[in-house]
Design a protein around this motif. Structure first.
Motif, mmCIF file in Angstrom:
data_model
loop_
_atom_site.group_PDB
_atom_site.id
_atom_site.type_symbol
_atom_site.label_atom_id
_atom_site.label_comp_id
_atom_site.label_asym_id
_atom_site.label_seq_id
_atom_site.Cartn_x
_atom_site.Cartn_y
_atom_site.Cartn_z
ATOM 1 N N ARG A 30 37.300 91.174 13.406
ATOM 2 C CA ARG A 30 37.538 91.169 11.966
ATOM 3 C C ARG A 30 38.036 89.787 11.568
ATOM 4 N N PHE A 31 37.415 89.214 10.557
ATOM 5 C CA PHE A 31 37.816 87.900 10.069
ATOM 6 C C PHE A 31 38.516 88.057 8.726
ATOM 7 N N ASP A 32 39.702 87.491 8.613
ATOM 8 C CA ASP A 32 40.425 87.490 7.343
ATOM 9 C C ASP A 32 40.618 86.044 6.897
ATOM 10 N N GLU A 33 40.153 85.740 5.696
ATOM 11 C CA GLU A 33 40.326 84.377 5.201
ATOM 12 C C GLU A 33 41.768 84.150 4.763
ATOM 13 N N ILE A 34 42.304 82.995 5.121
ATOM 14 C CA ILE A 34 43.677 82.625 4.762
ATOM 15 C C ILE A 34 43.617 81.640 3.601
ATOM 16 N N LYS A 35 44.173 82.036 2.494
ATOM 17 C CA LYS A 35 44.148 81.194 1.299
ATOM 18 C C LYS A 35 45.391 80.301 1.248
ATOM 19 N N ASP A 36 45.362 79.342 0.332
ATOM 20 C CA ASP A 36 46.519 78.468 0.065
ATOM 21 C C ASP A 36 47.062 77.811 1.328
ATOM 22 N N VAL A 61 39.797 78.591 6.191
ATOM 23 C CA VAL A 61 40.513 78.993 7.402
ATOM 24 C C VAL A 61 40.485 80.516 7.517
ATOM 25 N N PHE A 62 40.177 80.998 8.723
ATOM 26 C CA PHE A 62 40.105 82.434 8.968
ATOM 27 C C PHE A 62 40.959 82.801 10.181
ATOM 28 N N SER A 63 41.582 83.947 10.119
ATOM 29 C CA SER A 63 42.211 84.524 11.308
ATOM 30 C C SER A 63 41.216 85.486 11.946
ATOM 31 N N VAL A 64 41.307 85.622 13.259
ATOM 32 C CA VAL A 64 40.370 86.460 14.015
ATOM 33 C C VAL A 64 41.142 87.599 14.665
ATOM 34 N N TRP A 65 40.708 88.829 14.397
ATOM 35 C CA TRP A 65 41.398 90.014 14.901
ATOM 36 C C TRP A 65 40.445 90.881 15.709
ATOM 37 N N ASP A 66 40.983 91.539 16.711
ATOM 38 C CA ASP A 66 40.220 92.546 17.446
ATOM 39 C C ASP A 66 40.085 93.767 16.542
ATOM 40 N N ALA A 67 38.854 94.178 16.270
ATOM 41 C CA ALA A 67 38.629 95.252 15.303
ATOM 42 C C ALA A 67 39.188 96.591 15.771
#
Length: 257
Positions: A210-216, A226-232
């Motif tokens: 799972r990719f979550d974009e990091i804002k600001d 920039v994205f954080s990477v998570w094990d789904a």
């Protein structure tokens, strides 16, 4: 021996530095860049009403692929081929002599044999034999395909001599002719945002991520995300990556982990 090797390494480095420090450009008018995509032109600086085309592979390759003006393709190919100038010619001449001397001291006939010895062919003679064999097998096919490109140039530019600077342009033109395809027209249906979101979804589904974009967040360019990477499955944080994209330029998005 070590002193000689250090000298060779220093010359190699100097050669590369000369290429990297090369900052010259060509000033070309809009008519001289006929056929270039708007996205390419809009990112170029201007001087005296003309476009400044840097002599980097990033800029030279698109011109050789898309520019309709044969004289422009030749001008930019010649200028690009002269990167490093006389300094690099002198370095290459020196390197040839020093590498040969280095190889002879190690008991090799020439530097090519020294460089190839750890690899599968073992000797430069075997490489030459392989290349000669391939040349014999492919020369007829290559000549037929080259004649197709030459004929295409005659149709589009008249009875002009075909040069190496024409190769990329007419390969692309031949491909478009073959399938009646205009790559520029197709690109409008694949905006960069849509392509990136689709690409990320494929990676998430394929690797169960799972990719979550990091804002600001502070980045070095406004196109960097920039994205954080998570094990789904476990929701464990695995790491981060930068996504570098340049909308409008002819480059693919780049991931930096």
């Amino acid at each position: 021996m070590e002193k000689l090797k250090s000298h060779i390494d220093a010359l190699n480095l100097k050669y590369l530095q000369n290429l990297n420090d090369f900052t010259k450009f060509l000033l070309l008018g809009e008519d001289e860049l006929a056929g270039m995509p708007f996205e390419f032109l809009k990112d170029l600086e201007k001087a005296d009403g003309k476009f400044k085309v840097p002599l980097t592979s990033y800029h030279v390759t698109p011109v050789l692929e898309h520019c309709k003006v044969g004289s422009t393709r030749k001008q930019i190919a010649v200028a690009y081929g002269q990167k490093g100038g006389k300094d690099n010619v002198a370095i290459l001449e020196n390197l040839v002599q020093l590498r040969h001397k280095f190889a002879k001291l190690l008991g090799y006939t020439n530097y090519a044999d020294f460089a190839i010895e750890p690899r599968m062919p073992k000797t430069s003679r075997k490489i030459l034999e392989f290349l000669e064999e391939m040349s014999e097998q492919l020369s007829d096919v290559a000549n037929r395909e080259l004649n197709i490109l030459k004929d295409l140039k005659i149709k589009e530019e008249g009875n002009a001599q075909f040069g190496m600077e024409d190769l990329l342009y007419y390969i692309k033109r031949a491909e478009e002719f073959k399938v009646d395809l205009d790559v520029g027209e197709i690109k409008q249906y694949f905006p960069v945002g849509l392509v990136i979101s689709g690409m990320l979804k494929i990676f998430q589904d394929l690797f169960a991520l799972r990719f979550d974009e990091i804002k600001d967040v502070d980045v070095w360019h406004d196109t960097v995300r920039v994205f954080s990477v998570w094990d789904a499955s476990s929701s464990d944080l695995l790491g981060y990556f930068f996504l570098i994209s340049f909308p409008g330029k002819e480059s693919m998005p780049t991931l930096v982990l």
